[in-house]
Design a protein around this motif. Structure first.
Motif, PDB file in Angstrom:
ATOM      1  N   LEU A 148      32.248  20.019 -13.558  1.00 25.51           N
ATOM      2  CA  LEU A 148      33.735  20.380 -13.678  1.00 25.51           C
ATOM      3  C   LEU A 148      34.211  21.726 -12.964  1.00 25.51           C
ATOM      4  N   TYR A 155      35.677  21.821  -9.606  1.00 21.55           N
ATOM      5  CA  TYR A 155      37.085  21.587  -9.373  1.00 21.55           C
ATOM      6  C   TYR A 155      38.005  22.724  -9.940  1.00 21.55           C
ATOM      7  N   VAL A 156      37.539  23.746 -10.741  1.00 16.75           N
ATOM      8  CA  VAL A 156      38.300  24.438 -11.357  1.00 16.75           C
ATOM      9  C   VAL A 156      38.146  25.943 -10.845  1.00 16.75           C
ATOM     10  N   PRO A 163      38.711  26.074  -6.517  1.00 20.00           N
ATOM     11  CA  PRO A 163      40.048  26.250  -5.794  1.00 20.00           C
ATOM     12  C   PRO A 163      40.770  27.358  -6.070  1.00 20.00           C
ATOM     13  N   SER A 222      40.263  18.728  -0.353  1.00 20.99           N
ATOM     14  CA  SER A 222      39.576  17.737  -1.514  1.00 20.99           C
ATOM     15  C   SER A 222      38.043  17.367  -1.269  1.00 20.99           C
ATOM     16  N   LEU A 236      35.835  20.349  -1.713  1.00 22.62           N
ATOM     17  CA  LEU A 236      35.780  20.372  -3.207  1.00 22.62           C
ATOM     18  C   LEU A 236      34.884  19.244  -3.973  1.00 22.62           C
ATOM     19  N   PHE A 237      34.921  18.323  -3.291  1.00 23.21           N
ATOM     20  CA  PHE A 237      33.904  17.033  -3.901  1.00 23.21           C
ATOM     21  C   PHE A 237      32.300  17.412  -3.547  1.00 23.21           C
ATOM     22  N   ALA A 240      31.327  19.968  -5.742  1.00 23.56           N
ATOM     23  CA  ALA A 240      31.008  19.553  -7.171  1.00 23.56           C
ATOM     24  C   ALA A 240      29.641  18.756  -6.990  1.00 23.56           C
TER      25      ALA A 240
END
Length: 141
Positions: A66, A69-70, A73, A81, A84-85, A88
């Protein structure tokens, strides 16, 4: 006990005598018949400790993916996004490999093999979960 060479009469005698001592007999049947390990006297305390360690490990290793995603960004606010995926997924793969490598310290397996195995199994599970989520999403529209 007849299969171990006792006569029927002796086997019945042995069973009848052992059956008088319930705890002893249950422990013996767990080992002999079911091939189960007899728990230690303090098994409840040990089970609580193991459960707590498992919870902490799950919370720690489960939170690491996680961070993609923190933290990312915050450092790269303009990132899409989709990127970001991807980050991750990379972080998750890294965490799975590290988790498998750490697991090797508690077993007889090689650190790289254990890490690769955990990465493969965890990656497969994550992929299946993602695909099911995509399928449910398309079905609900």
């Amino acid at each position: 006990y007849k299969s171990k060479g006792m006569s029927t009469k002796d086997a019945e005698l042995v069973i009848n005598i052992m059956a008088k001592y319930k705890e002893f007999y249950v422990d013996l049947m767990m080992v002999e018949e079911l091939s189960l390990q007899v728990p230690e006297e303090d098994y409840k305390i040990e089970a609580m400790k193991e459960g707590f360690v498992m919870f902490l490990s799950f919370a720690f290793f489960g939170a690491l993916p996680l961070l993609g995603y923190v933290i990312i960004p915050m450092n790269f606010p303009s990132m899409s996004s989709q990127h970001l995926f991807i980050f991750a997924c990379i972080i998750t793969g890294f965490v799975l490999f590290i988790m498998g490598s750490v697991k090797s310290f508690f077993s007889a397996s090689n650190w790289f093999t254990s890490g690769a195995e955990t990465l493969l199994l965890g990656g497969t599970c994550a992929t299946v979960a993602y695909l099911i989520g995509q399928w449910v999403d398309t079905m609900s529209q």
